[in-house]
Design a protein around this motif. Sequence first.
Motif, PDB file in Angstrom:
ATOM      1  N   THR A  24      11.446  39.090  89.423  1.00 43.53           N
ATOM      2  CA  THR A  24      11.474  39.570  88.049  1.00 43.53           C
ATOM      3  C   THR A  24      10.200  40.342  87.730  1.00 43.53           C
ATOM      4  O   THR A  24       9.147  40.091  88.313  1.00 43.53           O
ATOM      5  N   SER A  25      10.345  41.278  86.839  1.00 44.71           N
ATOM      6  CA  SER A  25       9.198  42.058  86.383  1.00 44.71           C
ATOM      7  C   SER A  25       9.203  42.067  84.857  1.00 44.71           C
ATOM      8  O   SER A  25      10.248  42.246  84.235  1.00 44.71           O
ATOM      9  N   LYS A  35      12.230  41.120  80.529  1.00 43.10           N
ATOM     10  CA  LYS A  35      12.119  40.991  81.974  1.00 43.10           C
ATOM     11  C   LYS A  35      13.379  41.557  82.614  1.00 43.10           C
ATOM     12  O   LYS A  35      14.454  41.514  82.021  1.00 43.10           O
ATOM     13  N   THR A  38      14.327  42.607  89.703  1.00 48.73           N
ATOM     14  CA  THR A  38      13.973  43.719  90.593  1.00 48.73           C
ATOM     15  C   THR A  38      14.902  43.827  91.795  1.00 48.73           C
ATOM     16  O   THR A  38      14.904  44.842  92.495  1.00 48.73           O
TER      17      THR A  38
END
Length: 288
Positions: A24-25, A35, A38
């Motif tokens: 997650t980013s 979020k 990715t």
Amino acid sequence: MKKTIYVLNIFLIIFLFTACGKNTSSITLGNLSFKYDTKVWKMLEKSDESTSIELRDSNDNIINIYTSTESTYQHPMTMISFIEDILSSSEDFQVFQEPNEITVNGNKWYEYGYIYTVGSTTYKVYQRYYGKYYTAASVSYTSIIDNFYAGYDEAIKLMSQIKVNEEVNNENEKKAKEFLVGEWDLNKEGYLIFSEDGTYEWYSDKSKNKNNMHYGTYGCDVENPSLSLNEGDGIYLVLFPEALIINGKSDSSIQFKNDFIISFKEEENNGYSMVNIATYSLYTMYKQ
């Protein structure tokens, strides 16, 4: 043995949390935060001004996120109307999701979905719009129609995480209401009532006949640099009509937002001038 199993379980939990974290980013865009996974979405573009983001999945489905600070108060329905005006003449344009107010993490958004064709390609788009005070934001999921549901659930998952750090303008609105709240005679242009709770009623005349009127909510400010309005010069006023009644019947031809400037420079008989900044219609207001 039990102690060994317990320790292994602890390590497994730590591993799972660490693995999930790596996929997650976290993103902050203007006053939006969220979020994304990715493993599902690849970021293709983030503007230099940090006002827009583009994400794409393995099926070439695209999520666009945009936020901005505008010169006037915002309403999601005006954004939707703008999109409809542009695309409604496109080949095979159709709406599959009518505009609808939804709540996401405590914030009000409007959802909207449509299909349109460019050349030989048909696109399906699901969008959400946010507008409050001077902030506007939109998030859209766009796909070739045959691929729409391949990424739809993941798109909704991402959209449902978005949080808005809402701006407030309470102090300036309180100052503006000290001037506005009450009843105003606009002569031949009607009779306007502002209430402390942020609602208004605009009648066709001072008889206050409910068969000919429009009503809704309003916003206000004592300054607006974009409109060259400094505190003490006047009031920035925006009306958000909810219904238009003509001869006792509801009329659908309603503007979702109307912006005005009221000048503190008094006219004759203690009147104040009010101008619609879009149509330049001029009114003279008399406090009752």
